[in-house]
Design an enzyme around this catalytic site. Sequence first.
Site, mmCIF file in Angstrom:
data_model
loop_
_atom_site.group_PDB
_atom_site.id
_atom_site.type_symbol
_atom_site.label_atom_id
_atom_site.label_comp_id
_atom_site.label_asym_id
_atom_site.label_seq_id
_atom_site.Cartn_x
_atom_site.Cartn_y
_atom_site.Cartn_z
ATOM 1 N N ILE A 1 -71.918 33.165 71.496
ATOM 2 C CA ILE A 1 -70.642 33.811 71.170
ATOM 3 C C ILE A 1 -69.690 33.500 72.325
ATOM 4 O O ILE A 1 -70.064 33.671 73.490
ATOM 5 C CB ILE A 1 -70.888 35.313 70.939
ATOM 6 C CG1 ILE A 1 -71.647 35.445 69.605
ATOM 7 C CG2 ILE A 1 -69.605 36.112 70.946
ATOM 8 C CD1 ILE A 1 -72.306 36.766 69.392
ATOM 9 N N CYS B 1 -65.746 28.742 60.505
ATOM 10 C CA CYS B 1 -66.001 27.920 61.693
ATOM 11 C C CYS B 1 -65.374 26.532 61.579
ATOM 12 O O CYS B 1 -65.392 25.768 62.545
ATOM 13 C CB CYS B 1 -67.499 27.803 61.943
ATOM 14 S SG CYS B 1 -68.319 29.394 62.030
ATOM 15 N N CYS C 1 -79.722 28.736 68.939
ATOM 16 C CA CYS C 1 -78.450 29.274 68.432
ATOM 17 C C CYS C 1 -77.280 28.852 69.310
ATOM 18 O O CYS C 1 -77.399 28.800 70.537
ATOM 19 C CB CYS C 1 -78.479 30.795 68.449
ATOM 20 S SG CYS C 1 -79.844 31.532 67.537
ATOM 21 N N SER C 2 -76.124 28.630 68.689
ATOM 22 C CA SER C 2 -74.887 28.542 69.463
ATOM 23 C C SER C 2 -74.568 29.958 69.938
ATOM 24 O O SER C 2 -74.968 30.932 69.308
ATOM 25 C CB SER C 2 -73.749 28.007 68.594
ATOM 26 O OG SER C 2 -73.559 28.838 67.468
ATOM 27 N N HIS D 1 -69.177 28.043 71.159
ATOM 28 C CA HIS D 1 -68.657 28.003 69.796
ATOM 29 C C HIS D 1 -67.638 29.126 69.556
ATOM 30 O O HIS D 1 -67.948 30.107 68.876
ATOM 31 C CB HIS D 1 -69.844 28.094 68.816
ATOM 32 C CG HIS D 1 -69.473 27.967 67.377
ATOM 33 N ND1 HIS D 1 -68.350 27.306 66.917
ATOM 34 C CD2 HIS D 1 -70.111 28.433 66.247
ATOM 35 C CE1 HIS D 1 -68.310 27.365 65.597
ATOM 36 N NE2 HIS D 1 -69.356 28.045 65.177
ATOM 37 N N LYS E 1 -73.992 24.293 70.726
ATOM 38 C CA LYS E 1 -75.121 24.935 71.412
ATOM 39 C C LYS E 1 -74.846 25.164 72.897
ATOM 40 O O LYS E 1 -75.025 26.272 73.388
ATOM 41 C CB LYS E 1 -76.389 24.056 71.251
ATOM 42 C CG LYS E 1 -77.561 24.500 72.084
ATOM 43 C CD LYS E 1 -78.090 25.845 71.604
ATOM 44 C CE LYS E 1 -78.782 26.673 72.650
ATOM 45 N NZ LYS E 1 -77.960 27.331 73.647
HETATM 46 N N1 COA Z 1 -78.175 30.192 73.981
HETATM 47 C C1 COA Z 1 -78.635 30.373 75.230
HETATM 48 N N2 COA Z 1 -78.479 31.507 75.930
HETATM 49 C C2 COA Z 1 -77.808 32.496 75.345
HETATM 50 C C3 COA Z 1 -77.277 32.376 74.048
HETATM 51 C C4 COA Z 1 -77.482 31.170 73.366
HETATM 52 N N3 COA Z 1 -77.025 30.994 72.122
HETATM 53 N N4 COA Z 1 -76.636 33.516 73.723
HETATM 54 C C5 COA Z 1 -76.764 34.329 74.801
HETATM 55 N N5 COA Z 1 -77.462 33.709 75.761
HETATM 56 C C6 COA Z 1 -77.871 34.253 77.054
HETATM 57 C C7 COA Z 1 -76.772 34.968 77.768
HETATM 58 O O1 COA Z 1 -76.089 34.114 78.658
HETATM 59 C C8 COA Z 1 -77.541 36.046 78.516
HETATM 60 O O2 COA Z 1 -78.106 35.473 79.658
HETATM 61 P P1 COA Z 1 -78.238 36.321 81.024
HETATM 62 O O3 COA Z 1 -79.114 37.505 80.677
HETATM 63 O O4 COA Z 1 -78.875 35.356 81.977
HETATM 64 O O5 COA Z 1 -76.846 36.732 81.376
HETATM 65 C C9 COA Z 1 -78.668 36.405 77.569
HETATM 66 O O6 COA Z 1 -78.867 35.236 76.762
HETATM 67 C C10 COA Z 1 -78.374 37.579 76.694
HETATM 68 O O7 COA Z 1 -77.056 37.424 76.180
HETATM 69 P P2 COA Z 1 -76.519 38.334 75.047
HETATM 70 O O8 COA Z 1 -75.040 38.092 74.923
HETATM 71 O O9 COA Z 1 -76.980 39.749 75.249
HETATM 72 O O10 COA Z 1 -77.225 37.701 73.773
HETATM 73 P P3 COA Z 1 -77.431 38.404 72.423
HETATM 74 O O11 COA Z 1 -78.885 38.636 72.233
HETATM 75 O O12 COA Z 1 -76.508 39.574 72.309
HETATM 76 O O13 COA Z 1 -76.922 37.271 71.390
HETATM 77 C C11 COA Z 1 -77.399 35.656 69.746
HETATM 78 C C12 COA Z 1 -77.669 36.120 71.151
HETATM 79 C C13 COA Z 1 -78.217 34.407 69.488
HETATM 80 C C14 COA Z 1 -77.814 36.734 68.719
HETATM 81 C C15 COA Z 1 -75.887 35.348 69.585
HETATM 82 O O14 COA Z 1 -75.506 34.419 70.552
HETATM 83 C C16 COA Z 1 -75.559 34.821 68.199
HETATM 84 O O15 COA Z 1 -75.444 35.580 67.250
HETATM 85 N N6 COA Z 1 -75.347 33.496 68.081
HETATM 86 C C17 COA Z 1 -74.986 32.893 66.803
HETATM 87 C C18 COA Z 1 -73.489 32.883 66.621
HETATM 88 C C19 COA Z 1 -73.124 32.448 65.238
HETATM 89 O O16 COA Z 1 -73.731 32.828 64.242
HETATM 90 N N7 COA Z 1 -72.066 31.650 65.116
HETATM 91 C C20 COA Z 1 -71.599 31.172 63.849
HETATM 92 C C21 COA Z 1 -72.458 30.082 63.370
HETATM 93 S S1 COA Z 1 -72.193 29.631 61.681
#
Ligand code: COA
Length: 386
Positions: free
Chosen positions: A213, A87, A210-211, A336, A332
Amino acid sequence: MRDVAVIGVGCTEFGEHWSTSFRDLFVKAGTLALEDAGVSGEKLDALYVGNMSAGRFVEQEHIGALIADYAGLASNHVPSTRVEAACASGGLAFRQAVIAVASGMEDVVVAAGVEKMTDVGTGASVDMLASAADREWEGFAGATFPGLYAMIANDYMHRYPLTREQLAEVAVKNHENGSKNPIAQFRNRITVDTVLSSSLVADPLRLFDCSPITDGAAAVVVVPLERAHEFTDSPVKVLASAQASDTIALHDRRDISTLDATVAAGKRAFARAGLTHKDIDLVEVHDCFTIAEICAIEDLGFCKKGEAGRLTAEGATALNGDLPVNTSGGLKACGHPVGATGIKQICEVVTQLRGEAAGRQVDAEVGMAHNVGGTGATVVVHILGA
Ligand code: COA
């Protein structure tokens, strides 16, 4: 060593780009940065591209050459190099461009970052990201980045006075800032309750800790300061570039709630710039999770360990606070796209220092950018001045 200046910046919107390819994202950001700098592609001496994992996200490797080709630079045989540090790939690409110009070897250099993450599902994406942790000791045991940062959060909350509500305030503030940023993935304001009632991802971190995808690209143009006025009336000077490493696995750290590489890179940056914390008017920190912003503020030395949660809840890091943190919305809310994030941070600091940040503008002459790879095995810190 020569002084270096940023003369142009450009970012695509961050979010889900279903109809724009990986290469087109890069070309869009690069074109915006060159236009902003008033530089034509033929003038470019070199290109550095931050990218973490195009091989797994879009099944494309050899990114340096691909990007040079699709940017129309292949006929001039412009040297183009991919930079990878998870990252922190973008921040490190910027540092390579700064080093190339400072050394006198190159004059007009583009530093860019690009990642297209949403072509695969969340499970695959989380697994690809986890390959930037220690695969043998962390990944194979089931640890993901939400899981690793949850361990940091648990350890931190056990040792320091951080409440769950204060942690949520990081996300509330970053969504507020994101609501004022036209490239941000999330422009919706949220409340502490939104965070606390969102689904649990890795205890104590919830969805809104969480940030996301993200797909996106960002680019900047750097030149020697002595040539900057050939191109622009508002160059932004690079006052310091610093980098530090640490163990890749969290369990090998001296203290998992303190990112020692952030401490080291921060100290080096302040020493190189000859500045103190009071000189910094805004900082873009690597808030891949809310707890990461708390640690970053403290590990960079802006307050003592254990104080950042209270200060955040009191508004000290808001746009009108003593030290605005993540005016872009941070990872956030702005999003990201891992390889692009470090360059977007530079774009935000430059935009603020030029007074062009519109609704999220703060009063700033000196800004800092802090970009982290993994849980802190690579950290890059830059200080820029108007
Ligand atoms: N913050 C706020 N809303 C989020 C979000 C986030 N981080 N991620 C997804 N959403 C929302 C989407 O817009 C969607 O909204 P909608 O239903 O109104 O369209 C809903 O949540 C579901 O989205 P989805 O893509 O199915 O989420 P998910 O459950 O598959 O993934 C996480 C969510 C948190 C698991 C994923 O974003 C993640 O793994 N984040 C961390 C990334 C990471 O590790 N980066 C590297 C860092 S070192």
